[in-house]
Design a protein around this motif. Sequence first.
Motif: not given
Length: 759
Positions: A413, A417, A477, A505, A571
Amino acid sequence: MYLMLRLVVLALGLAVTSCQAVADIEAYEPDPLPKSCVLPKWVPGTGAGRVRLAHVFPSTENVDICVRPSGAASYGRPTFRGSGLDKGTICGKGLAYAEVTAPFKVPTGQLDFKIIPTGKTCSAPALAEKTGVEVGTDVAATLVYAGPAEGPATLLSMLETTTGTAQNRQTRLVNAISGSSLVWGVGNGTTLPTNLGSAFLNAPLGFGQLPTAAMVNVGFRVIENGYVEFAPLPLGYGAAIAVPGEPKPKMLIVGTLEGAGFFTLYAIGGTADFPARGLYCRDQEDDGQYQKCVRTEVEAFKLDVFNAGLYGAFAVIENLRAKTVINDLAARGAVSDLLCASEVARHDEIEMPAEQKAWTQEALIKAAKDVPGGFQYFAQGAADVDTPATEPANQQDEVPDPTMDPPRPIDPPGRAACDASADQSAVAKVYQCLIDNCNTEPGKDSGVTAGGVKCYSDKCGPIALAALLFGNQYENQCFNCIVLNGISYIPWSTVKTRCATDTRRPYGWAGGTTSLLLSKYKLTEVEQYVIPSSAFRRVALYAKMEYEPGKDIDVYCVHAPPLLGALMPYTGGYGNGNVGAAGWEEENILGIQKVIGWIQRKSRDRPAIIMGDWSGSATARDKDGQVITGMDGRPMIGNVNPTGVVAMQQSFFEAITDDMRQQCNFSIPNAVCKPQCTRCPKKDLIDPGRLGNPYNTIEDPIWNLRVYLKDPWFTNPTQAVEIFYNELDRVAFPEATEFGLAGPLADSFGFRVSVRRPQ
């Protein structure tokens, strides 16, 4: 004219009846034949003779037998065809390969015998013929239809020794493998592969040769007609190919016998389509029209695939099953050669509650090595949240990049998150609810998940988690980060820190791999392929398995990316532009496609065994392409994201038996259709033929555990397929649960394939 024709017909009928009477073989009514099937029955004291026929010629052609007194002009009518019209029995379909008849009545004296194809008359050209066989009133004669696959076939004859009661075991070996020389004796083990332990005879037996008194070793004796007498011990009896100068050659066939009595062991096959095996027959026991015989197992790899269901708080009553799962999988090495286990998510080095250390892959490896004769070798993956995918490109051949613009679900991401992009009041509400209600230390963030995801849903679903689950991509997320760490039994304090600060992640179980390959045979050149995935780390394991000195084969154990449906929002960067369930499906398909390419490159010109949990299912269809349904109208096997499984089927050879390729349908009374589901829904009482697993609520049965072969070494090396660990009371619970006091081992049943070993 009519009278003339009638006289001709009558004359022909008399001639046929007369011929049958001379041969004394009719134990049936004159035409019309009975619709049943009754072989000419031998009755003691009537002065009649008796013979049995063994079909061990390596051919798919069924046969019949014709009998006449030696020198007679005609053979009359075929014995089986002349015994009735029932096409479902030996009368209509004849005698198949590896079948032996019960003794049937014939005249005494010198007889001629002729083997013909089923459905032909006795005037047809002989497949094999033997004349001048002496048949008496007391001792049955055995006729053995045998020979090399390329022909010509031959008909061997030998007398049985079946009078009286045998106190010991009296057995003869009939070598029906043309061109071979067999050493007969006891193996070191009761299953293949094993070596000869001790030989009964001091010389090998050639094709059709029976032992003589001069051939026996000390401690044994030959009685009449080639039977060797020995004690009825529970040992592995069989034969090995004679090798000059080798006193303990590898056994070709081996099997066990039970009790005393008279036995005939036929050594049969020996070709690619008809593998060498033993046919053990009890000479004094029949089952209708056939002698009671059992085929020994061929030398095969016994391959097991099992989803252990030890994947954290998502798993059904994991804490009550885990100990039994580890023990049972370790013990599997006593009966299997390879085990590809998935969803054993824990590794020793990751953070977890102390009692869960007994549920790790390393604990399973240790327990397996402690089983005598069990799994001594293993291939294991190694990964964490920093481990990159082996081939990280997505469907657009782009490597997901956090700098992509415009913002969309990406991998990784590129931000924590649960940072400020997510609604912090909603995040705080989730933590408060989970820590208060689904926690081993309620109210304290030092505790870990209690009550599993059922608690998450029941206690915190609508009032807290829904805000993140149905929020924007940032809330999604954050939801995934909290849940993936929470179900991995990470302390809630650590979950908070990770999700608020870690830009990597999040993966369940700290990115640890979930697959493990256990083997009885040495594994070398172990390698892992890290599959692109977004929630749980998935890998394909590779190794060379050395199953004999100088012989090895490539083996793979694969766990495809999961299909999480609506449980978690998608996601990741491999959803092909999709979110939700479609994103997980696209990731699964991409992962399988990448594994296919890797296997094809890795094994290139080598055969391979590919075992795995493909996380999806393709429906079973009959030979006309129609979906096979149960009596309740539902599919026997359902479609669940079938594209990945279909891609495997198109790229490799699925290891299933031939009857599974020609599916049946329920218009046939009592039809039994294969395959059976490996992940099955709860028991459906409308269709009692289905397996049911109480842990599941899925609508249709799926077949997620499968085995494939790259470059099969025979036309179809697959010998057998079965479901294992399907007992619904395999685990006894120490406390009452929603499933009662017992349940199955996991939410999937095991899948086993027996595959002939390359020669």
